[in-house]
Design a protein around this motif. Sequence first.
Motif, PDB file in Angstrom:
ATOM      1  N   THR A 238       0.810  -1.215   0.000  1.00  0.00           N
ATOM      2  CA  THR A 238       0.000   0.000   0.000  1.00  0.00           C
ATOM      3  C   THR A 238       0.840   1.260   0.000  1.00  0.00           C
ATOM      4  N   VAL A 239       2.149   1.134   0.134  1.00  0.00           N
ATOM      5  CA  VAL A 239       3.027   2.304   0.189  1.00  0.00           C
ATOM      6  C   VAL A 239       3.273   2.805  -1.225  1.00  0.00           C
ATOM      7  N   ARG A 240       3.045   4.098  -1.445  1.00  0.00           N
ATOM      8  CA  ARG A 240       3.203   4.681  -2.771  1.00  0.00           C
ATOM      9  C   ARG A 240       4.651   4.613  -3.230  1.00  0.00           C
ATOM     10  N   ILE A 241       4.838   4.580  -4.548  1.00  0.00           N
ATOM     11  CA  ILE A 241       6.177   4.423  -5.099  1.00  0.00           C
ATOM     12  C   ILE A 241       7.069   5.612  -4.764  1.00  0.00           C
ATOM     13  N   ASP A 242       6.514   6.841  -4.749  1.00  0.00           N
ATOM     14  CA  ASP A 242       7.333   7.992  -4.396  1.00  0.00           C
ATOM     15  C   ASP A 242       7.762   7.945  -2.931  1.00  0.00           C
ATOM     16  N   GLU A 243       6.889   7.403  -2.070  1.00  0.00           N
ATOM     17  CA  GLU A 243       7.251   7.254  -0.660  1.00  0.00           C
ATOM     18  C   GLU A 243       8.338   6.190  -0.496  1.00  0.00           C
ATOM     19  N   ARG A 244       8.264   5.130  -1.283  1.00  0.00           N
ATOM     20  CA  ARG A 244       9.294   4.085  -1.225  1.00  0.00           C
ATOM     21  C   ARG A 244      10.651   4.649  -1.648  1.00  0.00           C
ATOM     22  N   ILE A 245      10.634   5.465  -2.695  1.00  0.00           N
ATOM     23  CA  ILE A 245      11.892   6.066  -3.152  1.00  0.00           C
ATOM     24  C   ILE A 245      12.489   6.942  -2.059  1.00  0.00           C
ATOM     25  N   ALA A 246      11.652   7.741  -1.404  1.00  0.00           N
ATOM     26  CA  ALA A 246      12.140   8.611  -0.332  1.00  0.00           C
ATOM     27  C   ALA A 246      12.719   7.794   0.824  1.00  0.00           C
ATOM     28  N   THR A 247      12.062   6.671   1.147  1.00  0.00           N
ATOM     29  CA  THR A 247      12.512   5.828   2.263  1.00  0.00           C
ATOM     30  C   THR A 247      13.850   5.155   1.963  1.00  0.00           C
ATOM     31  N   HIS A 248      14.040   4.698   0.732  1.00  0.00           N
ATOM     32  CA  HIS A 248      15.212   3.898   0.384  1.00  0.00           C
ATOM     33  C   HIS A 248      16.318   4.708  -0.302  1.00  0.00           C
ATOM     34  N   ARG A 249      16.117   5.990  -0.510  1.00  0.00           N
ATOM     35  CA  ARG A 249      17.050   6.771  -1.325  1.00  0.00           C
ATOM     36  C   ARG A 249      18.489   6.699  -0.818  1.00  0.00           C
ATOM     37  N   ALA A 250      18.661   6.777   0.498  1.00  0.00           N
ATOM     38  CA  ALA A 250      20.019   6.808   1.063  1.00  0.00           C
ATOM     39  C   ALA A 250      20.784   5.518   0.774  1.00  0.00           C
ATOM     40  N   SER A 251      20.065   4.417   0.594  1.00  0.00           N
ATOM     41  CA  SER A 251      20.732   3.126   0.378  1.00  0.00           C
ATOM     42  C   SER A 251      20.911   2.790  -1.105  1.00  0.00           C
ATOM     43  N   LEU A 252      20.427   3.643  -1.976  1.00  0.00           N
ATOM     44  CA  LEU A 252      20.534   3.375  -3.413  1.00  0.00           C
ATOM     45  C   LEU A 252      21.906   3.764  -3.940  1.00  0.00           C
ATOM     46  N   SER A 253      22.356   3.060  -4.959  1.00  0.00           N
ATOM     47  CA  SER A 253      23.611   3.421  -5.630  1.00  0.00           C
ATOM     48  C   SER A 253      23.384   4.688  -6.454  1.00  0.00           C
ATOM     49  N   PRO A 254      24.438   5.390  -6.861  1.00  0.00           N
ATOM     50  CA  PRO A 254      24.267   6.592  -7.689  1.00  0.00           C
ATOM     51  C   PRO A 254      23.450   6.326  -8.949  1.00  0.00           C
ATOM     52  N   GLN A 255      23.674   5.195  -9.599  1.00  0.00           N
ATOM     53  CA  GLN A 255      22.927   4.871 -10.806  1.00  0.00           C
ATOM     54  C   GLN A 255      21.446   4.612 -10.489  1.00  0.00           C
ATOM     55  N   GLU A 256      21.206   3.944  -9.374  1.00  0.00           N
ATOM     56  CA  GLU A 256      19.827   3.688  -8.978  1.00  0.00           C
ATOM     57  C   GLU A 256      19.109   4.985  -8.610  1.00  0.00           C
TER      58      GLU A 256
ATOM     59  N   ASP B  52      16.333   3.796 -20.715  1.00  0.00           N
ATOM     60  CA  ASP B  52      16.906   4.691 -21.718  1.00  0.00           C
ATOM     61  C   ASP B  52      16.751   6.148 -21.307  1.00  0.00           C
ATOM     62  N   LEU B  53      15.580   6.505 -20.791  1.00  0.00           N
ATOM     63  CA  LEU B  53      15.352   7.882 -20.351  1.00  0.00           C
ATOM     64  C   LEU B  53      16.307   8.269 -19.225  1.00  0.00           C
ATOM     65  N   ALA B  54      16.595   7.314 -18.346  1.00  0.00           N
ATOM     66  CA  ALA B  54      17.479   7.594 -17.202  1.00  0.00           C
ATOM     67  C   ALA B  54      18.955   7.510 -17.573  1.00  0.00           C
ATOM     68  N   GLY B  55      19.244   6.892 -18.730  1.00  0.00           N
ATOM     69  CA  GLY B  55      20.638   6.709 -19.113  1.00  0.00           C
ATOM     70  C   GLY B  55      21.331   5.652 -18.287  1.00  0.00           C
ATOM     71  N   VAL B  56      20.556   4.619 -17.886  1.00  0.00           N
ATOM     72  CA  VAL B  56      21.120   3.523 -17.106  1.00  0.00           C
ATOM     73  C   VAL B  56      20.802   2.216 -17.823  1.00  0.00           C
ATOM     74  N   SER B  57      21.394   1.145 -17.365  1.00  0.00           N
ATOM     75  CA  SER B  57      21.131  -0.161 -17.975  1.00  0.00           C
ATOM     76  C   SER B  57      19.800  -0.719 -17.494  1.00  0.00           C
ATOM     77  N   LYS B  58      19.261  -1.666 -18.253  1.00  0.00           N
ATOM     78  CA  LYS B  58      18.025  -2.333 -17.835  1.00  0.00           C
ATOM     79  C   LYS B  58      18.250  -3.085 -16.521  1.00  0.00           C
ATOM     80  N   ALA B  59      19.467  -3.608 -16.327  1.00  0.00           N
ATOM     81  CA  ALA B  59      19.776  -4.312 -15.083  1.00  0.00           C
ATOM     82  C   ALA B  59      19.691  -3.368 -13.890  1.00  0.00           C
ATOM     83  N   THR B  60      20.171  -2.131 -14.073  1.00  0.00           N
ATOM     84  CA  THR B  60      20.099  -1.142 -12.990  1.00  0.00           C
ATOM     85  C   THR B  60      18.649  -0.821 -12.655  1.00  0.00           C
ATOM     86  N   MET B  61      17.826  -0.653 -13.687  1.00  0.00           N
ATOM     87  CA  MET B  61      16.417  -0.354 -13.454  1.00  0.00           C
ATOM     88  C   MET B  61      15.748  -1.507 -12.727  1.00  0.00           C
TER      89      MET B  61
END
Length: 274
Positions: A3-21, A45-54
């Motif tokens: 039930t947690v929105r995707i933008d909220e998940r990004i905010a919660t996990h941002r510090a643990s993400l790699s620069p590419q992520e 492609d829009l992000a300029g990262v690999s499909k594996a990174t996404m």
Amino acid sequence: MTTVRIDERIATHRASLSPQERRAADTLLQHLDDLATYRAAELADLAGVSKATMSRLFRSLGYADFDEVRDHLRAQRVAGEPRQLNAPASLPAHARAEAATIATVVGQPGVVPAVAALASARRVHVVGWRGSHAVALHLRQQLAQARPDVRLAPLPGQVMGEELADVDAGDAVLLVGFRRRPVGFSAFLADAVATGADIVLLADPTAADHRRHLGPRGTWLGCPIATELAFDSYAAAMSMAAVLADGVLAARGAAGRERVTTISNAYLRLREIE
């Protein structure tokens, strides 16, 4: 966590993400309103990262894959959030769907008892919050052409307690309850039923659970508002307003026709309309 929105998940996990992520996450946020219209490879492609990174980003956010992201966004759309799920939207298909919905809504059996209740009541209280308020306002305006003592609630800046104090047996409450209803909706419905008034509930399928609380003097009018577009459509609800008002005008007979004439003459005297 579903039930947690995707933008909220990004905010919660941002510090643990790699620069590419993080770069991929920023792209998701930039396209949040129409995210479901893309494929995972297009987002990479829009992000300029690999499909594996996404793919790693989706897993870091708690999704199995992008299909689960799409399901999550569709669930938000069902809950009423404006989300584009198809791009481009087919407007001819939308128009056909709207016409079919209107035909179903105005032809349902509940229209007859609803009209009878609204025509014979001593007073009619039309109630609606948020998006439902616009429909309630239009309903009040239409019904007031056909019969006297039609009230709108809540008025700007007002709460409902004082409105309920004036409702009793012999009245009718036309409650408009489309999705994203306020928390107090069920409590208001229960109190309205307890007054002994006739209750007409005009609502979309998300309010179906409230049907069982209507009691013997209640009428359900189902009215879907979901579309394939990003926003809900109230076309069927507005058609229902016209059908209810037309039915009340017919049921009131000569008194209804005289009221229409009286109102029209007042418009002319006051020069209120062209």
